[in-house]
Design a protein around this motif. Structure first.
Motif: not given
Ligand SMILES: [Mg+2]
Length: 171
Positions: A32, A34, A36, A116-117, A121
């Motif tokens: 990823d 943004d 990350t 990060d999500q 992700d």
């Protein structure tokens, strides 16, 4: 909520040693962008990112960017890092990840997705049978309301994961 739980959780991507992947027979990492590899919409990679990518390459790992952001954001960033990329990947749908693996002749069991999500992700990795899902802690909170809501919804999942699976939390 196992479908939302990451297989592992690190604080920063640069904290993950290459052996972590090699030991688990991972050959491809879908990254990823943004929050990350850098903060949201930042054109400059976060400190240590380029060195970390180099270590992964040295370990024989294939690195690919898989981002939900658009091509004008992702392309120059990927180019700077010498990475191939898929933009508008529509995570959490797993098809972008599946396609990327197929293009590289790699099975889903040999791929890891890092982001990060939870709801994009991690869910994407968990919907692709066999893929390893690795969460990293966001670098900087986003200010858009949609993101703020998503971050709020992540909290219960993260709290329960931390409690139940402290062995998979690496910080
Ligand atoms: Mg992100």
């Amino acid at each position: 909520m196992p479908i939302l739980a990451p297989d592992h959780w690190f604080r920063r991507i640069t904290d993950i040693p290459a052996e972590f992947f090699v030991k688990q027979n991972i050959r491809l990492i879908a990254l990823d962008v943004d929050n990350t590899l850098t903060t949201h919409d930042n054109p400059v990679p976060a400190e240590g990112t380029e060195q970390w990518l180099e270590k992964m390459r040295d370990a024989g790992l294939t690195l690919v960017i898989l981002s939900n952001n658009n091509a004008p954001r992702v392309e120059p960033f990927a180019e700077k890092l010498g990475l191939s990329y898929a933009a508008k990947a529509a995570k959490p749908l797993p098809f972008g990840l599946i396609r990327t693996c197929r293009e590289h002749g790699i099975s889903l069991k040999e791929c890891a997705i890092i982001g990060d999500q939870i709801y994009t992700d991690i869910l994407c990795g968990n919907l692709a049978p066999g893929a390893l899902s690795v969460l990293v802690t966001l670098m900087e909170p986003e200010d858009k309301p949609f993101f703020r809501l998503k971050r709020k919804l992540e909290q219960p999942v993260l709290c329960s994961f931390k409690k139940r699976h402290s062995d998979r939390v690496h910080f």
